[in-house]
Design an enzyme around this catalytic site. Structure first.
Site, PDB file in Angstrom:
ATOM      1  CD  GLU A 258     -23.468  16.181  -0.602  1.00 24.02           C
ATOM      2  OE1 GLU A 258     -23.622  15.091  -1.175  1.00 24.02           O
ATOM      3  OE2 GLU A 258     -22.371  16.559  -0.145  1.00 24.02           O
TER       4      GLU A 258
ATOM      5  CD  GLU B 127     -21.455  14.810   4.148  1.00 26.72           C
ATOM      6  OE1 GLU B 127     -20.702  14.445   3.221  1.00 26.72           O
ATOM      7  OE2 GLU B 127     -22.688  14.582   4.148  1.00 26.72           O
TER       8      GLU B 127
HETATM    9  O1  LIG Z   1     -18.405  10.591  -0.560  1.00 26.21           O
HETATM   10  C1  LIG Z   1     -18.296  10.839   0.807  1.00 26.21           C
HETATM   11  C2  LIG Z   1     -19.568  11.516   1.300  1.00 26.21           C
HETATM   12  C3  LIG Z   1     -20.797  10.606   1.278  1.00 26.21           C
HETATM   13  O2  LIG Z   1     -20.535   9.412   2.007  1.00 26.21           O
HETATM   14  C4  LIG Z   1     -21.973  11.391   1.912  1.00 26.21           C
HETATM   15  O3  LIG Z   1     -23.140  10.583   2.089  1.00 26.21           O
HETATM   16  C5  LIG Z   1     -22.352  12.554   1.015  1.00 26.21           C
HETATM   17  O4  LIG Z   1     -23.091  13.539   1.725  1.00 26.21           O
HETATM   18  C6  LIG Z   1     -21.128  13.164   0.377  1.00 26.21           C
HETATM   19  N1  LIG Z   1     -21.100  14.245  -0.429  1.00 26.21           N
HETATM   20  C7  LIG Z   1     -19.828  14.391  -0.873  1.00 26.21           C
HETATM   21  C8  LIG Z   1     -19.375  15.460  -1.813  1.00 26.21           C
HETATM   22  C9  LIG Z   1     -20.249  15.448  -3.062  1.00 26.21           C
HETATM   23  C10 LIG Z   1     -20.004  14.241  -3.881  1.00 26.21           C
HETATM   24  C11 LIG Z   1     -20.651  13.070  -3.550  1.00 26.21           C
HETATM   25  C12 LIG Z   1     -20.466  11.938  -4.335  1.00 26.21           C
HETATM   26  C13 LIG Z   1     -19.611  12.008  -5.431  1.00 26.21           C
HETATM   27  C14 LIG Z   1     -18.966  13.196  -5.730  1.00 26.21           C
HETATM   28  C15 LIG Z   1     -19.161  14.306  -4.959  1.00 26.21           C
HETATM   29  C16 LIG Z   1     -19.066  13.417  -0.304  1.00 26.21           C
HETATM   30  N2  LIG Z   1     -19.884  12.688   0.468  1.00 26.21           N
END
Ligand SMILES: OC[C@@H]1[C@@H](O)[C@H](O)[C@@H](O)c2[nH]c(CCc3ccccc3)c[n+]21
Length: 452
Positions: free
Chosen positions: A171, A356
């Protein structure tokens, strides 16, 4: 429990079912056995940055409980496990000397996974930059492309023949938007000028690692992008323009250069004088062909024009007609199908994997009678797997699905307050309990989707 196979949602033969985690979110012991500090050690220990003052010092204690967690993966019928390596555990200064004890942790983990019949999918970088490299400018220093390729080479050579599927960077958008633009994530900077430079060096580092992989590695390599599809709040021209800016700044900023298209033109409109271009040689390095692409997908957003919302000048309109998770994300599975079809087209049919997908809901701090009932997460999982299946029916070359997450873990600056796990973690006792969503997922895997 689910008993019958409907058969309506059977996935292709060989579809890869797994779950995902990241080093700093689950391992704990981040400074053990010669490891160097990461920017998340620093950020989490800086007062005010973390909900409830939480840190990754212990997390899920996976550094010590990895054998037990592999047994947990077997009980979940996992065929694959997506994990990330802590760069500063392996190279305490981020460059130069290798910490053999740090590398040995991942060596044991990989062998344990293979012995359990679980395919290891390794992400080189999931946000935990060595602090020593941040002291040298980190993602702002163009030298990081070579530092990253050198680090990748250590892993490519160590795990040759055992790890076959590699992800370079998890990401880029979150690393930059969170770490350099808005400051909510490590290293906590707030600068559009830095954001453009960090984003470009992240892409260059990805390209350098892919090139190095072609020289010394074996298997398949790709990058992992978060894509959040944008649907305009109305058909007014200013809302469509806002949608385009939001789509460019979140979804196409990194995808377009990776696919050889350079930065989307809207980026200059978003970043203004902070926008800058770069030499063509950089874009040639960035657009190295890859073997697959990872999609991290959680939700969509519905932006409207918002002149005061820096820098994108777009603000999502809450879709009150749908459920929202504990992280405030709208539950809207059809948008996953749309994203997969869009990404399939944008990448000219590159093999895709959902690296994910998951949801945070309130779960109790401890199991009751050995169970954790999480009906909302069960519903989210079922409906998003169906949406993924719909995309396959539309011709998308989707190879696998990794549930986020194997375990409740450290949700970055939100600490342990948001639980995404299909397995519950009691952070007082470190006891793991498979939630109802995990029990369902095990059935889904066993039937290759037949029970959906
Ligand atoms: O937020 C849940 C997970 C994280 O725990 C992972 O480490 C990370 O890869 C991840 N990416 C996303 C989607 C992108 C995002 C991240 C944070 C805030 C908003 C969007 C959601 N998550």
């Amino acid at each position: 429990m689910i008993t019958k196979d409907t058969g309506n949602y059977l996935f292709p033969e060989g579809f890869l079912w797994g779950a995902a985690t990241a080093a700093y979110q689950i391992e704990g012991s981040s400074m053990a056995d010669g490891a160097g500090a990461s920017i998340w050690d620093r950020f989490s220990h800086t007062p005010g940055n973390m909900r409830d003052g939480d840190t990754g010092d212990v997390a899920c204690d996976h550094y010590n409980k990895w054998r037990e967690d592999i047994q947990l993966m077997k009980r979940l019928n996992l065929q694959a496990y997506r994990f990330s390596v802590s760069w500063s555990r392996v190279m305490p200064e981020g460059r130069g000397a290798i910490n053999e004890k740090g590398l040995a942790f991942y060596d044991r983990l990989v062998d344990g996974l293979l012995e359990a019949g679980i395919e290891p999918l390794c992400t080189l970088y999931h946000w935990d930059l060595p602090a020593a490299l941040d002291d040298r400018g980190g993602w702002l220093n163009p030298d990081i492309a070579d530092w990253f390729a050198d680090y990748g080479q250590v892993l490519f050579e160590k795990f040759k023949g055992r790890v076959k599927t590699w992800g370079t960077i998890n990401e880029p958008w979150v690393i930059v938007d969170g770490g350099y633009l808005h400051g909510a994530l490590a290293p906590g900077h707030r600068s559009a000028f830095e954001a453009m430079i960090a984003g470009h060096n992240i892409l260059r580092a990805h390209g350098a690692a892919v090139k190095r992989f072609r020289q010394v590695g074996e298997g398949d390599i790709g990058i992992v992008l978060n894509i959040e599809p944008k649907y305009p709040a109305s058909d007014r021209p200013e809302d469509e323009a806002a949608r385009r800016r939001a789509d460019a700044q979140m979804n196409r900023w990194f995808l377009d250069p990776l696919m050889g298209r350079g930065y989307p033109q809207e980026l200059e409109d978003v970043y203004g004088e902070a926008y800058r271009d770069f030499p063509q040689a950089d874009f040639d390095l960035i657009a190295q062909p890859t073997d697959w692409m990872g999609l991290n997908w959680y939700t969509r957003s519905v932006p409207e024009n918002a002149p005061d919302a820096w820098p994108v000048r777009a603000r999502p309109v809450k879709q009150v007609q749908h459920a929202h998770t504990e992280t405030g994300w709208e539950v809207y599975p059809p948008a996953l199908t749309d994203t997969l079809v869009w990404l399939h087209e944008q990448t000219n049919g590159l093999p895709l994997m959902i690296t994910e997908n998951g949801s945070a809901w309130y779960d109790p701090p401890h199991a009751i009678d050995g169970r954790v009932h999480d009906p909302m997460r069960v519903e989210y999982l079922k409906n998003h797997l169906k949406a993924a299946h719909d995309a396959i029916g539309k011709g998308v070359d989707l190879r696998g699905y990794m549930a986020w997450s194997l375990l409740d873990n450290l949700e970055w600056s939100l600490g342990y307050s948001k639980r995404f796990g299909i397995t519950h973690v009691n952070f007082q006792t470190q006891e793991r309990t498979i939630k109802d969503s995990g029990l369902l997922y095990a059935e889904v895997i066993k039937s290759n989707g037949g029970v959906l």
